[in-house]
Design a protein around this motif. Structure first.
Motif, PDB file in Angstrom:
ATOM      1  N   SER A  94      48.838  43.521  37.361  1.00 10.02           N
ATOM      2  CA  SER A  94      47.487  43.081  37.715  1.00 10.02           C
ATOM      3  C   SER A  94      46.503  44.215  37.496  1.00 10.02           C
ATOM      4  N   LEU A  95      45.229  43.818  37.275  1.00  9.14           N
ATOM      5  CA  LEU A  95      44.174  44.781  36.984  1.00  9.14           C
ATOM      6  C   LEU A  95      42.902  44.379  37.718  1.00  9.14           C
ATOM      7  N   LEU A  96      42.086  45.388  38.079  1.00  7.50           N
ATOM      8  CA  LEU A  96      40.786  45.131  38.702  1.00  7.50           C
ATOM      9  C   LEU A  96      39.866  46.307  38.392  1.00  7.50           C
ATOM     10  N   GLN A  97      38.772  46.038  37.688  1.00  8.04           N
ATOM     11  CA  GLN A  97      37.747  47.052  37.461  1.00  8.04           C
ATOM     12  C   GLN A  97      36.880  47.112  38.715  1.00  8.04           C
ATOM     13  N   ALA A  98      37.032  48.181  39.484  1.00 11.17           N
ATOM     14  CA  ALA A  98      36.363  48.280  40.777  1.00 11.17           C
ATOM     15  C   ALA A  98      34.874  48.589  40.615  1.00 11.17           C
ATOM     16  N   ARG A  99      34.133  48.318  41.686  1.00  7.39           N
ATOM     17  CA  ARG A  99      32.686  48.540  41.647  1.00  7.39           C
ATOM     18  C   ARG A  99      32.323  50.019  41.541  1.00  7.39           C
ATOM     19  N   ASP A 100      33.224  50.892  41.981  1.00  3.74           N
ATOM     20  CA  ASP A 100      32.918  52.322  41.919  1.00  3.74           C
ATOM     21  C   ASP A 100      33.267  52.926  40.553  1.00  3.74           C
ATOM     22  N   GLY A 101      33.627  52.095  39.601  1.00  4.24           N
ATOM     23  CA  GLY A 101      33.930  52.576  38.255  1.00  4.24           C
ATOM     24  C   GLY A 101      35.381  52.884  38.013  1.00  4.24           C
ATOM     25  N   SER A 102      36.184  52.927  39.052  1.00  3.45           N
ATOM     26  CA  SER A 102      37.612  53.189  38.862  1.00  3.45           C
ATOM     27  C   SER A 102      38.325  51.898  38.470  1.00  3.45           C
ATOM     28  N   LEU A 103      39.553  52.048  38.023  1.00  6.25           N
ATOM     29  CA  LEU A 103      40.380  50.899  37.649  1.00  6.25           C
ATOM     30  C   LEU A 103      41.566  50.834  38.595  1.00  6.25           C
ATOM     31  N   LEU A 104      41.737  49.670  39.256  1.00  5.92           N
ATOM     32  CA  LEU A 104      42.903  49.452  40.097  1.00  5.92           C
ATOM     33  C   LEU A 104      43.964  48.752  39.268  1.00  5.92           C
TER      34      LEU A 104
END
Length: 1002
Positions: free
Chosen positions: A399-409
């Motif tokens: 799974s992937l998530l481009q976080a609001r703080d610019g990092s990638l989860l």
């Protein structure tokens, strides 16, 4: 770039002029005007389709390819001429076509008038014009019957290149020979011919190039720039440039100087037996040893057997009128086409083909999570890859998530959640750090306040302010195996599990019973409309939640599959759904109409491998498994890469609807010669029309309708069926009309209608005068018969009165004897019935185990397969094999083996519980037939059967032994024969065996 500049700079403008009219020499290479320009794709991104003898070709070597104006593709093979209509091959050879004197077809040309010109190995030249054939041999003036190429020029003259006696030209009754003996040719071996647009003829010989002007042959020597080598193939581009394929590469002729120069220094000095030009002006070069090359705006590209080309010897090439390039090799036929979907996989630099998740990246990029690491796509290329070698703790990304703080989860399979910045792991959350649940992360979501939701296989975790909170069954979730997460516009978290769906509002879990709608359990994805309506992709179709109510769409509404993984809104009025069997597109308005009861069925556009998906198996159960990027492109995770499609570009792949060709007309089961008017004999009662719209890129989108004027009151729509039958037709005049549409590409019914006029002659007795005379004669005969009959009845009445009394007495005695005989027969019939039932049961039942035998299952499989094909219903077939059964016989005796067989049979039967038909297939193998059961359900049943066998206690006859079974299960999809279905199940059984036994494969 050297000589490549002619294609990229100097000639790019010249090649863009309006194409000249087709001639006999250029028809094979001319294509229709291309569709609106699309970004140029590399050959590796083209859709590829391959045919060999396994797919119906009579021989794997394709010596020649041509396309006639009606759209048919014609192939020359060593086993005859082949016609292809996009769906099936039709073979012409000596057995069914007397005009073909030899099966070895060396050349095929399409003349401007639609004639097919065939050069054969030992049978001269055959020409097919419609249904009529004509053959030219040595008796007609050819130098010999071994023909390497043949052309009908614009004046109707026949030119034939021979294998060892030069070249012949036949015109009327005149035969003109060109050979070494008369000084007109440098060699008697002539490989191919080309008619120039000025009417002259070019000949490729074993000793160089020859230009024939009138009756004069002019040799083009080495001083002109050509090498001293045989010339194999000639091509004149739409701009008029002459290309020459020699034993030492390709040369182009400068029109002003007449000199030749190398086409490109990047091409090998290899023999070139084939050349073609596509609709975009790109040149395709087929070589003897080095495969296929393309010269385009991107330079020179190379395509070989290492990338699925059947063989590196490319004997023939054709760019068809739809833009596909057909490649004929020594090992089969391949079609390359620029399809709507582009798949990015390991060929373009992806770390692995198996893609689990896709997510947007900054600056228009796309993150792609695979089974072997993380990748970054940007600007039409894979620009970065991250694996264990680059610092990731593990390779498998779920799974992937481009976080609001610019990092990638990044959610992983075994290592929890990683937070990446600039490709570096800056934080990690797993069970060792106190994260609840498991380290297998299948879904990630983020709230407006930065709260991160983590879906694991053992529950849901919330990360807020550095603190975790757990949500599981105890808190109200229907199950702790989390598949999908979605934060709604109102802040509600939607949670999809493997046993239903729930919402979390202000930390309170509110279950939503999806099982009440269509039996759905697995919830794979969510899509939210602007008004808050929620769409759910589930294992039982597409669900919509609106105003507190769930409703669903499934198989009965026209969906070809009801296990759906992802939902995408293309913002063009369509919803795109991914599945294990490709990508579906439905109109949102139609879906709303079906759900509201205003419409019964959906119109579904089904995209698969023919549309550029390297694999139709889209992935689900992790995510996002599909997404829409900022440019409107849709990205889909598949088992063979990340597939992308621009919904707005579908129209650019839409070609004009092809004209329908009536391929054959059968009258009372016999073929009829196709003429402007079909005049059929008296007594004709049955007509069958077989037709096809000749398209090789969109045959699955085509829908047909027809009308027999004089019989049908209106159009009859038959979907994708390509035949029409009429019976009990009366004599008279009819007119058969047929045309085509492509609703999947938003193309309505074609304005061009194909028509065939039919006249059925009446029988003599069906003519009006004959009918009137017959009626009058009949009335007279009826009156005469009436008079004779009255007299006869009076005489017989008296005789009958005398005999009735005597016969009544005899019948009474006979009746008593019959009653006694009937009693004896009844006893005998009862005994025979009992014996018959016993024999029938023995014939269809395995004597040892008491379950059905192979004969019973074979009979039922034949019937069920036919029903499934007709009704388009699911059908699955499974093969079970007892693991290590031989060791039971060897260690404990054959008697113990028999007891084990009985126990396994009974366990399988009980676990099956009537959901399918069980039979002993042979030895220690059992087979199960699942009719009208989807593959996913059948796989669950087989798993239950496997577990039932595991629970068998065999201590009484095989102490310390534990029984287990392996199985392979296959569904009918994509198969047209029972044998293919059984073979697929058998292959999957062996895959289960190789995978360690005691498992289900399929």
């Amino acid at each position: 770039m050297g000589l490549v500049a002619f294609g990229l700079l100097a000639l790019s403008c010249a090649w863009s002029v309006v194409p000249r009219p087709a001639t006999a020499a250029t028809q094979a290479t001319q294509v229709q005007a291309p569709a609106p320009a699309r970004p140029e794709k590399p050959i590796s991104a083209f859709y590829r389709e391959t045919w060999t003898t396994r797919q119906g070709l009579p021989h794997n070597q394709i010596n020649a390819i041509a396309q006639t104006p009606d759209g048919y593709l014609w192939l020359g093979t060593w086993e005859g001429l082949v016609r292809y209509n996009g769906l099936e091959f039709h073979q012409f050879d000596r057995s069914n076509t007397p005009a073909l004197k030899d099966n070895g077809v060396r050349s095929v040309r399409a003349a401007a008038d639609g004639a097919v010109v065939i050069g054969t190995s030992r049978g001269g030249v055959a020409v097919k014009q419609g249904d009529r054939w004509r053959t030219w041999t040595r008796a007609d003036g050819l130098a010999q019957d071994e023909i390497l190429d043949a052309v009908l020029d614009r004046r109707g003259r026949l030119w034939a290149a021979t294998e060892s006696m030069g070249m012949s030209m036949l015109e009327g009754g005149r035969a003109l020979q060109f050979n070494v003996a008369n000084g007109r040719l440098p060699s008697d071996v002539v490989f191919s011919l080309l008619e120039d647009r000025d009417g002259s003829m070019w000949a490729a010989t074993a000793a160089g190039l020859v230009h024939v002007v009138g009756d004069r042959a002019i040799r083009v020597g080495t001083l002109s720039g050509l090498p001293q080598a045989p010339v194999f193939r000639l091509l004149q581009t739409r701009a008029g440039v002459l290309l020459v394929g020699t034993e030492r590469g390709v040369y182009r002729r400068d029109a002003s100087s007449g000199r030749f120069e190398r086409l490109s220094p990047r091409l090998p000095e290899d023999g070139v037996p084939s050349l073609t030009e596509d609709g975009a002006g790109h040149l395709w070069i087929g070589t003897i040893n080095n495969g296929l090359f393309r010269l385009s705006g991107s330079g020179v590209e190379h395509f070989t057997s290492r990338r699925e080309l059947p063989n590196n010897r490319v004997a023939s090439l054709l760019a068809d009128r739809e833009g596909s390039v057909w490649v004929g090799t020594n090992a089969g036929l391949m079609r390359l086409s620029d399809a709507p979907f582009t798949t990015w996989n390991s060929e373009q630099g992806l770390t692995d083909d198996y893609v689990r998740a896709v997510a947007p990246a900054p600056d228009g990029g796309i993150w792609i999570g695979t089974g072997r690491g993380l990748n970054l796509w940007r600007d039409n290329a894979i620009v970065a890859g991250y694996t264990k070698a680059e610092g990731l703790p593990g390779d498998s990304i779920l799974s992937l998530l481009q976080a609001r703080d610019g990092s990638l989860l990044v959610g992983t399979y075994t290592d929890g959640v990683l937070r990446l910045r600039d490709g570096k792991v800056v934080a990690r959350y797993d069970s060792a750090d106190g994260m609840p649940g498991s380290n297998q992360i299948r879904a990630l979501a983020e709230g407006d306040d930065g709260t991160v939701w983590i879906g694991t296989t053992r529950g849901l975790a919330r990360l807020r302010g550095g603190q975790f909170r757990e949500f599981g069954v105890a808190q109200g979730l229907p199950r702790e195996f989390i598949i999908a997460l979605h934060v709604a516009r109102d802040g509600t978290l939607w949670v999809g599990t493997s046993n239903g769906v729930a919402r979390i509002v202000n930390d309170e879990v509110v279950p939503l019973d999806a099982d009440l709608v269509r039996g759905a359990q697995d919830v794979f994805d969510f899509h939210e409309d602007a008004d808050g309506t929620m769409w759910l992709a589930t294992d039982r179709g597409l669900l919509r939640y609106s105003q507190g109510r769930l409703r669903g769409l499934g198989l009965e509404h026209g969906l070809p599959v009801d296990t759906l993984f992802s939902i995408l809104d293309d913002r063009r009025g369509y919803l795109w759904l991914t599945s294990n069997r490709g990508v579906l597109r439905i109109a949102r308005a139609e879906a709303e109409a079906v759900l509201a009861g205003r419409r019964a069925q959906l119109t579904v556009d089904h995209f698969g491998e023919a549309d550029g998906l390297v694999s139709s198996q889209c992935n689900g159960g992790s995510g996002p498994a599909a997404m829409r990027d900022g440019r409107g492109n849709l990205w889909i995770a598949t088992a063979r890469g990340a597939a992308a499609v621009d919904p707005g570009s579908l129209q650019s792949y839409r070609h004009g609807l092809p004209r329908v060709v009536v391929e054959q007309v059968l009258a009372d089961g016999k073929p009829v010669h196709l003429d402007e008017v079909l005049r059929l004999p008296a007594g004709t009662r049955k007509l069958e029309f077989r037709f096809a719209a000749l398209s090789f890129q969109m045959p699955r989108f085509l829908r047909y309708r027809y009308q027999l004027e004089g019989f049908d009151p209106g159009w009859v729509e038959r979907g994708n069926l390509r035949s029409a039958q009429y019976t009990n037709l009366d004599p008279g005049s009819y007119r058969f009309h047929v045309n085509v549409s492509a609703p999947g590409l938003d193309q309505g019914w074609s304005s061009e209608v194909t028509s065939v006029a039919i006249e059925i002659a009446p029988q003599p007795w069906q003519r009006r005068g004959f009918i009137v005379a017959a009626i009058l004669l009949g009335l007279a005969c009826v009156y005469a018969i009436y008079l004779w009959r009255v007299g006869s009845l009076r005489r017989r009445a008296a005789l009958l009165e005398d005999t009735v009394a005597e016969r009544t007495r005899d019948l009474r005695l006979h009746a008593e004897r019959l009653r006694e005989s009937d009693l004896e027969k009844s006893v005998l019939l009862d005994r025979l019935g009992q014996q018959s039932e016993a024999f029938a049961r023995m014939a269809l039942e395995d004597a040892l185990t008491g379950v059905g035998n192979r004969r019973s299952l074979d009979a039922e499989l034949q019937l069920a397969f036919g029903r499934a094909l007709r009704n388009r219903r699911p059908l699955c077939f499974a093969l079970f094999d007892i693991d290590n059964f031989k060791q039971i016989n060897d260690r404990y005796s054959h008697a113990a083996g028999d007891q084990a067989l009985i126990a396994v049979a009974h366990a399988l039967r009980d676990a099956l519980d009537g959901a399918g038909m069980l039979a002993r297939w042979g030895g220690e193998e059992f087979a199960v037939l699942f009719e009208r059961v989807p593959l996913e359900r059948a796989r669950d049943i087989c798993e239950a059967m496997r577990q039932a066998v595991e629970r068998i206690d065999c201590s009484a006859y095989a102490p310390d032994w534990r029984l287990s079974v392996s199985a392979g299960i296959a569904d009918r999809a994509g198969t047209l024969r029972i044998e293919d279905l059984v073979a697929r199940a058998d292959a999957l059984l062996y895959e289960a065996k190789r995978g360690g036994r005691n498992r289900i494969a399929g």
